[in-house]
Design a protein around this motif. Structure first.
Motif, PDB file in Angstrom:
ATOM      1  N   SER A  89     -10.234  -2.630 -10.400  1.00  0.00           N
ATOM      2  CA  SER A  89     -11.176  -0.863  -9.249  1.00  0.00           C
ATOM      3  C   SER A  89     -11.802  -1.326  -9.263  1.00  0.00           C
ATOM      4  O   SER A  89     -12.894  -1.860 -10.521  1.00  0.00           O
ATOM      5  CB  SER A  89     -10.344  -0.431 -10.436  1.00  0.00           C
ATOM      6  OG  SER A  89      -9.220   0.913 -10.828  1.00  0.00           O
ATOM      7  N   ASP A 112      -2.261  11.244   0.179  1.00  0.00           N
ATOM      8  CA  ASP A 112      -2.146  10.343   0.121  1.00  0.00           C
ATOM      9  C   ASP A 112      -4.184  10.356  -1.348  1.00  0.00           C
ATOM     10  O   ASP A 112      -4.346  11.337  -0.602  1.00  0.00           O
ATOM     11  CB  ASP A 112      -3.163   8.793   0.933  1.00  0.00           C
ATOM     12  CG  ASP A 112      -4.449   8.598   1.300  1.00  0.00           C
ATOM     13  OD1 ASP A 112      -4.877  10.016   0.604  1.00  0.00           O
ATOM     14  OD2 ASP A 112      -3.957   8.861   2.633  1.00  0.00           O
ATOM     15  N   LEU A 113      -3.296   9.314  -2.437  1.00  0.00           N
ATOM     16  CA  LEU A 113      -4.254   9.344  -2.993  1.00  0.00           C
ATOM     17  C   LEU A 113      -6.015   9.575  -3.046  1.00  0.00           C
ATOM     18  O   LEU A 113      -6.716   9.869  -3.876  1.00  0.00           O
ATOM     19  CB  LEU A 113      -3.534   8.696  -4.442  1.00  0.00           C
ATOM     20  CG  LEU A 113      -2.326   9.080  -5.175  1.00  0.00           C
ATOM     21  CD1 LEU A 113      -2.347   7.835  -6.133  1.00  0.00           C
ATOM     22  CD2 LEU A 113      -2.809  10.557  -6.440  1.00  0.00           C
ATOM     23  N   GLN A 114      -5.467   8.567  -1.765  1.00  0.00           N
ATOM     24  CA  GLN A 114      -7.938   8.398  -1.533  1.00  0.00           C
ATOM     25  C   GLN A 114      -8.198   9.506  -1.053  1.00  0.00           C
ATOM     26  O   GLN A 114      -9.075   9.582  -2.476  1.00  0.00           O
ATOM     27  CB  GLN A 114      -7.547   6.998  -0.390  1.00  0.00           C
ATOM     28  CG  GLN A 114      -7.018   5.735  -1.269  1.00  0.00           C
ATOM     29  CD  GLN A 114      -5.281   5.752  -0.552  1.00  0.00           C
ATOM     30  OE1 GLN A 114      -4.819   6.703  -1.259  1.00  0.00           O
ATOM     31  NE2 GLN A 114      -5.102   4.754   0.129  1.00  0.00           N
ATOM     32  N   HIS A 149      -8.487  11.440  -4.434  1.00  0.00           N
ATOM     33  CA  HIS A 149      -9.528  11.632  -5.348  1.00  0.00           C
ATOM     34  C   HIS A 149     -10.974  11.994  -5.127  1.00  0.00           C
ATOM     35  O   HIS A 149     -12.337  11.799  -5.252  1.00  0.00           O
ATOM     36  CB  HIS A 149      -9.484   9.781  -5.462  1.00  0.00           C
ATOM     37  CG  HIS A 149      -8.256   9.931  -6.457  1.00  0.00           C
ATOM     38  ND1 HIS A 149      -7.353   8.147  -6.257  1.00  0.00           N
ATOM     39  CD2 HIS A 149      -7.314  10.319  -7.381  1.00  0.00           C
ATOM     40  CE1 HIS A 149      -6.852   8.505  -7.475  1.00  0.00           C
ATOM     41  NE2 HIS A 149      -6.938   9.730  -7.757  1.00  0.00           N
ATOM     42  N   GLU A 152      -7.517  -1.575  -6.720  1.00  0.00           N
ATOM     43  CA  GLU A 152      -8.079   0.043  -6.008  1.00  0.00           C
ATOM     44  C   GLU A 152      -9.021  -0.107  -5.703  1.00  0.00           C
ATOM     45  O   GLU A 152     -10.171  -0.762  -6.568  1.00  0.00           O
ATOM     46  CB  GLU A 152      -7.510   1.184  -6.063  1.00  0.00           C
ATOM     47  CG  GLU A 152      -7.492   1.478  -7.828  1.00  0.00           C
ATOM     48  CD  GLU A 152      -5.897   2.121  -8.110  1.00  0.00           C
ATOM     49  OE1 GLU A 152      -5.422   2.936  -7.449  1.00  0.00           O
ATOM     50  OE2 GLU A 152      -6.384   3.650  -9.110  1.00  0.00           O
ATOM     51  N   ASP A 172      -4.967  -0.674  -2.662  1.00  0.00           N
ATOM     52  CA  ASP A 172      -5.662   0.808  -2.290  1.00  0.00           C
ATOM     53  C   ASP A 172      -5.163   2.091  -2.692  1.00  0.00           C
ATOM     54  O   ASP A 172      -6.289   3.642  -2.986  1.00  0.00           O
ATOM     55  CB  ASP A 172      -5.312   1.601  -0.913  1.00  0.00           C
ATOM     56  CG  ASP A 172      -6.623   1.325   0.060  1.00  0.00           C
ATOM     57  OD1 ASP A 172      -8.408   1.119  -0.807  1.00  0.00           O
ATOM     58  OD2 ASP A 172      -6.569   1.371   1.193  1.00  0.00           O
ATOM     59  N   ALA A 173      -3.870   1.416  -3.812  1.00  0.00           N
ATOM     60  CA  ALA A 173      -3.956   3.316  -4.455  1.00  0.00           C
ATOM     61  C   ALA A 173      -2.399   2.707  -5.455  1.00  0.00           C
ATOM     62  O   ALA A 173      -2.064   1.636  -5.142  1.00  0.00           O
ATOM     63  CB  ALA A 173      -3.214   4.407  -3.510  1.00  0.00           C
ATOM     64  N   GLU A 203       0.964  -1.097  -0.018  1.00  0.00           N
ATOM     65  CA  GLU A 203       0.035   0.064   0.038  1.00  0.00           C
ATOM     66  C   GLU A 203       0.852   1.031  -0.057  1.00  0.00           C
ATOM     67  O   GLU A 203       1.784   1.373   1.348  1.00  0.00           O
ATOM     68  CB  GLU A 203      -0.845  -0.351   1.272  1.00  0.00           C
ATOM     69  CG  GLU A 203      -1.966   0.784   1.276  1.00  0.00           C
ATOM     70  CD  GLU A 203      -2.649   1.804   2.859  1.00  0.00           C
ATOM     71  OE1 GLU A 203      -2.960   2.306   2.812  1.00  0.00           O
ATOM     72  OE2 GLU A 203      -1.393   1.185   3.218  1.00  0.00           O
ATOM     73  N   SER A 223       1.338   8.665  -0.658  1.00  0.00           N
ATOM     74  CA  SER A 223       0.885   9.265  -2.269  1.00  0.00           C
ATOM     75  C   SER A 223       0.623   9.647  -3.536  1.00  0.00           C
ATOM     76  O   SER A 223       0.867   9.488  -4.614  1.00  0.00           O
ATOM     77  CB  SER A 223      -0.049   7.042  -2.557  1.00  0.00           C
ATOM     78  OG  SER A 223      -1.676   7.725  -2.315  1.00  0.00           O
ATOM     79  N   ASP A 237     -12.527   5.853  -5.480  1.00  0.00           N
ATOM     80  CA  ASP A 237     -13.029   7.011  -4.825  1.00  0.00           C
ATOM     81  C   ASP A 237     -13.949   8.525  -5.226  1.00  0.00           C
ATOM     82  O   ASP A 237     -14.158   8.612  -4.051  1.00  0.00           O
ATOM     83  CB  ASP A 237     -12.041   7.253  -3.760  1.00  0.00           C
ATOM     84  CG  ASP A 237     -11.042   5.976  -3.250  1.00  0.00           C
ATOM     85  OD1 ASP A 237     -11.488   5.766  -2.590  1.00  0.00           O
ATOM     86  OD2 ASP A 237     -10.236   5.789  -3.459  1.00  0.00           O
TER      87      ASP A 237
END
Length: 363
Positions: free
Chosen positions: A343, A213-215, A218, A183, A171-172, A143, A147, A186
């Motif tokens: 995804s 983080d990218l989550q 997004h 992932e 997750d990313a 993970e 990110s 999101d």
């Protein structure tokens, strides 16, 4: 806390893996290393001794210290049935379900798992990656750490790629590397959640998002896109952004200030359920009620979310399925099979914390 010799050892090992010192290069002398790390000769010798045992360094009597062929040492130990798993956390939130899913698959295929966590810190991620290389894992599930930020560990990932170690992100994913990933969608999920709040009569919504983080990025993008679809009320949106290293007390103070205003928002969209549960406490400390005065929604469907009062409206993260799919995909990579990244579309879980507004005027 790391001892002095461990700091020296990890520093030299990191430099070797990163390519600062190539195979057969001469290392600095003991005296130079003593000055560099501000430690005793004993500390340097202990660190070098362990690096020798791990085949990173060798000595020539009277000629100094040199970099050993550590990658060759690794190649003699492959097929050891060990998989490395690196996540930002291990024992809390959604991670036990993800890790359990991975373990179920890889153990059924005769593999064992080495776990490491980064606490969303790049330096700890670096140590975790080096630990996996030290243990000669056959494959890795990672993970990404922070990110959304530039990654200072790119050099280690380049070594992993060059070594052809089967690697999968969960997750990313770092877009600079073509490792497959598992992932979630999101952005679309957060957009859907925000639009749900619109249908419940909320025009003025506060979004609180972790953006390292990218989550989180997004999810923030989804919040923004929902408002872009309704330009007549877009000026009513409001956001608080933070990073994982920030003091949450300051974030809560900022939220308190926002909700002490007369024109306060009527709803809050939170980065995840863990934050949403804390925000509910902040709202209540201001003598406001959830959901009567302020609706609160989260993300991830954390196990506790359905048990708090009021139960939390959230988006369902497929934690167990993600772990199982990650394990299955990694097994295909190990077996040199073609794989596609995965995804997931996400569903909402409507509970009590969002409430229902009766005076929705439409858009």
């Amino acid at each position: 806390m790391e001892s002095k010799y461990e700091i020296v050892k990890q520093g030299l090992k990191s430099d070797i893996i990163a390519g600062k010192y190539q195979v057969s290069d001469k290392l600095p002398t003991e005296s130079e290393l003593m000055a560099q790390y501000s430690v005793s000769r004993y500390t340097i010798r202990r660190a070098i001794s362990e690096l020798q045992n791990e085949h990173y360094v060798y000595r020539i009597q009277g000629g100094g210290m040199y970099v050993d062929d550590w990658q060759k040492g690794r190649s003699t130990k492959v097929n050891n049935k060990m998989v490395g798993v690196i996540t930002t956390h291990i024992a809390d939130y959604i991670f036990p379900s993800i890790i359990s899913g991975i373990d179920r698959v890889i153990s059924d295929n005769g593999y064992s798992m080495i776990l490491s966590n980064t606490h969303n810190n790049h330096q700890k991620e670096r140590r975790s990656l080096i630990r996996m290389l030290d243990n000669n894992v056959e494959a890795m599930i990672i993970e990404p750490t922070q990110s959304a930020l530039p990654n200072p560990n790119r050099d280690i990932y380049e070594k992993i790629k060059a070594s052809k170690i089967p690697t999968l992100f969960i997750d990313a994913h770092y877009e600079d590397f073509d490792f497959p990933y598992v992932e979630t969608h999101d952005m679309e999920a957060e957009q859907h959640m925000t639009e749900y709040l619109f249908t419940q009569g909320h025009e003025k919504i506060l979004g609180i998002f972790q953006i390292d983080d990218l989550q989180g990025v997004h999810r923030m993008d989804g919040f923004i896109h929902a408002y872009l679809k309704h330009p007549k009320i877009s000026y009513l949106s409001e956001m608080v952004m933070y990073q994982s290293s920030d003091e949450m007390a300051k974030i809560f103070d900022k939220v308190s200030a926002i909700f002490s205003r007369e024109d306060r928002p009527t709803a809050i969209a939170c980065y995840n359920d863990q934050l949403a549960i804390q925000i509910i406490d902040v709202v209540r400390s201001l003598d406001l009620r959830v959901p009567e005065d302020v609706a609160v929604v989260g993300f991830d469907d954390y196990e506790l979310s359905k048990y708090i009062e009021p139960s939390l409206t959230t988006t369902v993260h497929p934690k167990g399925k993600m772990g199982i799919d990650a394990g299955k995909t990694l097994m295909k990579l190990i077996n040199h099979e073609e794989v596609d990244s995965i995804s997931y579309d996400l569903d909402m879980r409507i509970r009590k914390s969002a409430g229902i507004k009766k005076n929705w005027s439409g858009m």
